[in-house]
Design a protein around this motif. Sequence first.
Motif, PDB file in Angstrom:
ATOM      1  N   ALA A  76       0.837  -1.205   0.000  1.00  0.00           N
ATOM      2  CA  ALA A  76       0.000   0.000   0.000  1.00  0.00           C
ATOM      3  C   ALA A  76       0.866   1.247   0.000  1.00  0.00           C
ATOM      4  CB  ALA A  76      -0.914   0.003   1.221  1.00  0.00           C
ATOM      5  N   ILE A  77       0.354   2.279  -0.650  1.00  0.00           N
ATOM      6  CA  ILE A  77       1.008   3.602  -0.637  1.00  0.00           C
ATOM      7  C   ILE A  77       0.125   4.548   0.156  1.00  0.00           C
ATOM      8  CG2 ILE A  77       1.753   5.591  -2.013  1.00  0.00           C
ATOM      9  CD1 ILE A  77       3.542   3.505  -2.916  1.00  0.00           C
ATOM     10  N   TYR A  78       0.749   5.237   1.097  1.00  0.00           N
ATOM     11  CA  TYR A  78       0.065   6.259   1.885  1.00  0.00           C
ATOM     12  C   TYR A  78       0.665   7.606   1.537  1.00  0.00           C
ATOM     13  CZ  TYR A  78      -1.828   2.605   4.938  1.00  0.00           C
ATOM     14  OH  TYR A  78      -2.502   1.515   5.430  1.00  0.00           O
ATOM     15  N   LYS A  79      -0.160   8.640   1.529  1.00  0.00           N
ATOM     16  CA  LYS A  79       0.339  10.007   1.364  1.00  0.00           C
ATOM     17  C   LYS A  79      -0.249  10.841   2.489  1.00  0.00           C
ATOM     18  CE  LYS A  79       1.006  13.882  -1.739  1.00  0.00           C
ATOM     19  NZ  LYS A  79       0.772  14.980  -0.840  1.00  0.00           N
ATOM     20  N   ASP A  80       0.629  11.433   3.285  1.00  0.00           N
ATOM     21  CA  ASP A  80       0.218  12.249   4.428  1.00  0.00           C
ATOM     22  C   ASP A  80      -0.803  11.513   5.302  1.00  0.00           C
ATOM     23  OD1 ASP A  80       1.908  14.213   3.384  1.00  0.00           O
ATOM     24  OD2 ASP A  80       0.299  15.152   2.248  1.00  0.00           O
ATOM     25  N   GLY A  81      -0.587  10.211   5.508  1.00  0.00           N
ATOM     26  CA  GLY A  81      -1.417   9.433   6.414  1.00  0.00           C
ATOM     27  C   GLY A  81      -2.643   8.778   5.814  1.00  0.00           C
TER      28      GLY A  81
END
Length: 108
Positions: A76-81
């Motif tokens: 998975a990729i998270y951006k700013d949470g």
Amino acid sequence: MLEVDKKTFEPEVLQAEGYVLVDFFGDGCVPCQALMPHVHAYADKYGDKIKFTSLNTTKARRLAIGQKILGLPVIAIYKDGEKVEELVKDDATPEAVEEMVKKYYAMA
């Protein structure tokens, strides 16, 4: 590659700024073990702009369920949470993972 657990997942992933990749894996998961060397190689290649982490879901089952991780492997990729994209089970091939990483690497 940073191994996170129940205590460190929130500060290292959910409170992190920018892009964070999480390799969700389990102890008895053969596809996870086959994928892991590729993910570690991508960490070396793209780790200057994307933070690479891994979480053993066997030891953090509630956390995994809370992140809607219901099958393995999951990258998975998270951006700013916030989770922005994930590859699950059969879709989590080394090629697909690298394509996903490259997409976010270009935006980072």
